[in-house]
Design an enzyme around this catalytic site. Structure first.
Site, PDB file in Angstrom:
ATOM      1  N   CYS A  25       8.988  22.242  10.312  1.00  0.00           N
ATOM      2  CA  CYS A  25       8.692  23.224  11.344  1.00  0.00           C
ATOM      3  C   CYS A  25       7.488  24.075  10.933  1.00  0.00           C
ATOM      4  O   CYS A  25       7.256  24.313   9.749  1.00  0.00           O
ATOM      5  CB  CYS A  25       9.907  24.119  11.569  1.00  0.00           C
ATOM      6  SG  CYS A  25       9.709  25.291  12.934  1.00  0.00           S
ATOM      7  N   ASP A  27       7.237  27.149  11.273  1.00  0.00           N
ATOM      8  CA  ASP A  27       7.715  28.485  10.917  1.00  0.00           C
ATOM      9  C   ASP A  27       7.130  28.927   9.572  1.00  0.00           C
ATOM     10  O   ASP A  27       7.225  28.210   8.572  1.00  0.00           O
ATOM     11  CB  ASP A  27       9.244  28.476  10.847  1.00  0.00           C
ATOM     12  CG  ASP A  27       9.844  29.865  10.764  1.00  0.00           C
ATOM     13  OD1 ASP A  27       9.493  30.613   9.831  1.00  0.00           O
ATOM     14  OD2 ASP A  27      10.677  30.202  11.628  1.00  0.00           O
ATOM     15  N   ARG A  29       8.120  30.928   7.487  1.00  0.00           N
ATOM     16  CA  ARG A  29       9.121  31.174   6.437  1.00  0.00           C
ATOM     17  C   ARG A  29       9.591  29.895   5.759  1.00  0.00           C
ATOM     18  O   ARG A  29      10.469  29.931   4.901  1.00  0.00           O
ATOM     19  CB  ARG A  29      10.331  31.895   7.050  1.00  0.00           C
ATOM     20  CG  ARG A  29       9.980  33.229   7.692  1.00  0.00           C
ATOM     21  CD  ARG A  29      11.109  33.744   8.534  1.00  0.00           C
ATOM     22  NE  ARG A  29      11.345  32.863   9.677  1.00  0.00           N
ATOM     23  CZ  ARG A  29      12.337  33.019  10.554  1.00  0.00           C
ATOM     24  NH1 ARG A  29      13.201  34.016  10.411  1.00  0.00           N
ATOM     25  NH2 ARG A  29      12.472  32.180  11.563  1.00  0.00           N
ATOM     26  N   HIS A  81      15.234  23.765   9.894  1.00  0.00           N
ATOM     27  CA  HIS A  81      15.779  24.969   9.260  1.00  0.00           C
ATOM     28  C   HIS A  81      16.708  25.688  10.220  1.00  0.00           C
ATOM     29  O   HIS A  81      16.559  25.606  11.436  1.00  0.00           O
ATOM     30  CB  HIS A  81      14.661  25.905   8.782  1.00  0.00           C
ATOM     31  CG  HIS A  81      13.842  26.502   9.880  1.00  0.00           C
ATOM     32  ND1 HIS A  81      14.108  27.752  10.405  1.00  0.00           N
ATOM     33  CD2 HIS A  81      12.775  26.029  10.554  1.00  0.00           C
ATOM     34  CE1 HIS A  81      13.224  28.025  11.355  1.00  0.00           C
ATOM     35  NE2 HIS A  81      12.400  26.996  11.465  1.00  0.00           N
ATOM     36  N   CYS A  84      15.988  28.314  13.729  1.00  0.00           N
ATOM     37  CA  CYS A  84      14.700  27.899  14.301  1.00  0.00           C
ATOM     38  C   CYS A  84      14.542  28.486  15.702  1.00  0.00           C
ATOM     39  O   CYS A  84      15.373  28.269  16.583  1.00  0.00           O
ATOM     40  CB  CYS A  84      14.630  26.374  14.351  1.00  0.00           C
ATOM     41  SG  CYS A  84      13.100  25.735  15.057  1.00  0.00           S
TER      42      CYS A  84
END
Length: 197
Positions: A25, A27, A29, A81, A84
């Site tokens: 992803c 993302d 993080r 994750h 999400c």
């Protein structure tokens, strides 16, 4: 880095020979190299919203093809994750603008597994389950690409793995959906679904 290894960047600039392709992803993080503890040059990475592998996405398919045919990776890791935002939007039907077109693929996963998700009353648990289901579906999508099929026909050893990362604890979880050949796709898929169902 140069204090620990003065030759690191010189070696890095001369070669790229990762054993792993990471499809994860976007993302911020979820930094691939840091999560798996690999140095630059050891992990080839493709990221997009909700770690999707869509059979018409030439960007993702080109990355897979380059990793498999040129770099000769041995492992493809699809890593989602928990928590999400893309999966959450698809679960709740929340509009994200243009991204809705992309997240339609996660909605398809949600609809495919609607009965399983309907049995979960707790929304955070439902989201976590859809994040896991999305990874499993994307692993199958990778395994079914023409790139992977042609590599297997050439005798190239490749395994596709499905993992999920916990934002709250920093742990990677193996979803037990590793596929090494075409005959393993359906049995592995069914086994993975039975374990999370």
């Amino acid at each position: 880095m140069t204090a620990r290894d003065p030759e690191f960047f010189l070696r890095l600039s001369r070669q790229q020979s990762p054993q792993y392709l990471w499809i994860g992803c976007s993302d911020s993080r979820v930094p691939a190299n840091e999560i798996v503890g690999l140095l630059p040059g050891e992990l080839f990475v493709h990221r997009n919203v909700a770690n999707l592998v869509v059979h018409t996405d030439l960007n993702c398919l080109s990355v897979i093809q380059f990793a498999v045919d040129v770099l000769k990776v041995k492992h493809v890791i699809v890593c989602g994750h928990y928590g999400c935002s893309g999966v959450q939007a698809a679960l709740g039907g929340k509009s994200m603008g243009l991204s809705d077109n992309w997240l339609r693929h996660v909605q398809d996963v949600r609809e495919k597994h609607e009965s399983l998700l309907a049995d979960i009353q707790n929304k955070p648990s439902q989201l976590a389950k859809l994040c896991e289901l999305n990874v499993i579906e994307q692993v199958v999508n990778v395994a079914q690409t023409t790139v992977m099929r042609e590599a297997r026909q050439r005798g190239q050893q490749l395994t596709v793995h499905g993992w999920i990362y916990g934002l709250k604890d920093g742990l990677l979880r193996n979803l037990d959906v590793s596929i090494g050949n075409e005959q393993e796709i359906i049995p592995t898929y069914r086994r993975a679904l039975s374990k999370i169902g």
